[in-house]
Scaffold this active site. Structure first.
Site, short mmCIF file in Angstrom:
data_model
loop_
_atom_site.label_atom_id
_atom_site.label_comp_id
_atom_site.label_asym_id
_atom_site.label_seq_id
_atom_site.Cartn_x
_atom_site.Cartn_y
_atom_site.Cartn_z
N ARG A 1 -0.03 6.63 -6.58
CA ARG A 1 -1.37 7.17 -6.89
C ARG A 1 -1.43 8.66 -6.63
O ARG A 1 -2.05 9.41 -7.39
CB ARG A 1 -2.42 6.46 -6.02
CG ARG A 1 -2.75 5.05 -6.47
CD ARG A 1 -3.63 4.34 -5.46
NE ARG A 1 -4.88 5.02 -5.24
CZ ARG A 1 -5.56 5.00 -4.07
NH1 ARG A 1 -5.10 4.34 -3.04
NH2 ARG A 1 -6.69 5.65 -3.94
N ASP B 1 0.83 -1.21 0.00
CA ASP B 1 0.00 0.00 0.00
C ASP B 1 0.87 1.25 0.00
O ASP B 1 0.58 2.21 -0.71
CB ASP B 1 -0.96 0.03 1.20
CG ASP B 1 -1.80 1.31 1.18
OD1 ASP B 1 -2.57 1.49 0.22
OD2 ASP B 1 -1.65 2.15 2.08
N1 URA Z 1 -7.14 6.54 2.56
C1 URA Z 1 -6.34 5.49 2.28
O1 URA Z 1 -5.68 4.93 3.16
N2 URA Z 1 -6.31 5.06 1.02
C2 URA Z 1 -7.01 5.63 0.03
O2 URA Z 1 -6.92 5.18 -1.08
C3 URA Z 1 -7.83 6.72 0.33
C4 URA Z 1 -7.88 7.17 1.62
#
Ligand code: URA
Length: 424
Positions: free
Chosen positions: A168, A161
């Site tokens: 992103r 992530d």
């Molecule tokens: N918070 C997150 O952790 N991820 C996202 O994609 C959007 C908000």
């Protein structure tokens, strides 16, 4: 298998298999798949979506990219929260210590700014010395001692992530139901709490612009939660104007301290009490009304603030040294009337241009810059009266751009309720 055929498949709106999704995420982590290929894949997902099944596979491979926390050594229940992100969203800074002050543990893994939205970790780093990167053992140890920890997580928790999120942020691939659902849920599952409260923001300043999409995102997160036996509650909340008055890292910490001392913006307080109320309801096994009341009391008697002080101290911060720019410009209203609309998205992007967020992945943040709104939607303003204070040393800022975020009309407008719906 190769990345080009997988991108092509998603481009043609076809469903990906578990193996294909694993190939993409693991390949990106190993740097066999390059940033430009991953950006293209992510954009195909933004444009063509993913089914719940694909989103579950994505969540699962991200989760398995790292360790999970074992909370079994904690004696009190742990409840988690997360926000889908907005402008001026400082709720975690208030909710986490508030809930912990009532004996419910909060082990919170937060993110940095994403797109035009701010991130809790950047905000906390506006406090001099505050350490956000701590090991999972330190996180657990801290929660055992004081009941709360807010960290960016150790490198070992959901590394996929971290890497995808950073990409992103700078490739216009933030507003996507499957990408948001998998990013949030992988972190929530890794952190181990059984009850998860999501602040799902809707409106111009949020990643979800309308209620239909917000409800679909809620459905995705609740369904994914069920696959891991997690109970997810989504509170849909209004993000058509910035939350509270401050936008910008240090300024938002200062505003949060005000609310923790029971002052400040009423809508922000209502939101904080509602989120904390749902968490305490689950954590103590009491009714929502009773939990809400307990939260209110702990703002009034400053127990929540004392818990925040403890949290800051434990993580090495100096609460008396918060970075706030000393250059302040007071921007006046060009006309008399009612503030009808405040463009949260534009203000969020302007804050980013000031330096409160990143344009490129390796940009440094200016923790002291931002805005403090003197008027919110529904307020009456006189020509020449202050609309907003701008905290910046930059002289090239286009003041007209900031003024244009405020729409002032002759007709009064209703102040919208901050809570739209509760699902789950
Ligand atoms: N918070 C997150 O952790 N991820 C996202 O994609 C959007 C908000």
């Amino acid at each position: 298998m190769n990345i080009l055929t997988i991108i092509e498949k998603k481009k043609n709106k076809q469903e990906l298999t578990k193996e294909e999704i694993e190939y993409v995420v693991n390949g990106f982590l190993k740097e066999e798949i390059k940033d430009y290929q991953m950006s293209s894949f992510l954009m195909a997902v933004v444009l063509n979506g993913m089914t719940i099944e694909e989103t579950f596979y994505l969540t699962d491979v991200m989760l398995k990219s790292g360790d999970v926390l074992d909370l079994s050594s904690l004696k009190d229940k742990v409840v988690d929260k997360h926000s889908t992100g907005g402008v001026g969203d400082k709720t975690t800074l208030i909710v986490a210590p508030l809930v912990a002050s009532l004996g419910v543990n909060v082990v919170k893994m937060s993110g940095r700014g994403l797109g035009h939205t701010g991130g809790t970790i950047d905000k906390l780093e506006a406090i001099s010395g505050f350490k956000t990167s701590i090991s999972k053992n330190q996180m657990l140890d801290q929660v055992k001692k004081i009941g709360v920890c807010i960290a960016s997580g150790s490198a070992s928790l959901v590394p996929a992530d971290k890497k995808i999120y950073a990409l992103r942020d700078v490739t216009g691939t933030t507003s996507s139901i499957p990408l948001i659902a998998s990013s949030i849920m992988s972190k929530k599952i890794a952190l181990g709490a059984n009850d998860i409260v999501i602040d799902l923001k809707v409106g111009n300043g949020a990643l979800m612009k309308d209620i239909k999409d917000a409800k679909l995102l809620a459905h995705y997160m609740i369904e994914i939660g069920k696959r891991y036996q997690k109970n997810v509650v989504c509170v849909l909340t209004d993000m058509n104007e910035p939350l509270g008055k401050a936008i910008g890292n240090g300024l938002e910490v200062k505003e949060s301290i005000g609310v923790l001392k029971n002052h400040g913006d009423e809508k922000l307080k209502k939101l904080v009490l509602t989120l904390a109320g749902h968490m305490v309801e689950k954590g103590l096994g009491i009714s929502f009304d009773e939990a809400y009341q307990k939260c209110q009391t702990n703002l009034e008697n400053q127990k929540a603030y004392q818990k925040f002080e403890e949290l800051v101290k434990w993580q090495g911060g100096n609460i008396d040294d918060i970075c706030i720019s000393s250059n302040v410009i007071s921007l006046k209203s060009p006309s008399t009337g009612f503030v009808n609309k405040i463009d949260a998205l534009k203000l969020g992007n302007l804050a980013k241009i000031l330096g409160a967020g990143r344009i490129k992945e390796d940009d440094n943040i200016d923790y002291g810059v931002g805005f403090v709104l003197n008027k919110k939607v529904g307020d009456y303003v006189l020509e020449g009266e202050e609309l907003v204070k701008i905290y910046t040393g930059k002289t090239d800022l286009l003041l007209e751009d900031v003024v244009s975020c405020f729409s002032i009309t002759n007709n009064g407008v209703e102040k919208e309720s901050i809570i739209i719906d509760v699902i789950g």
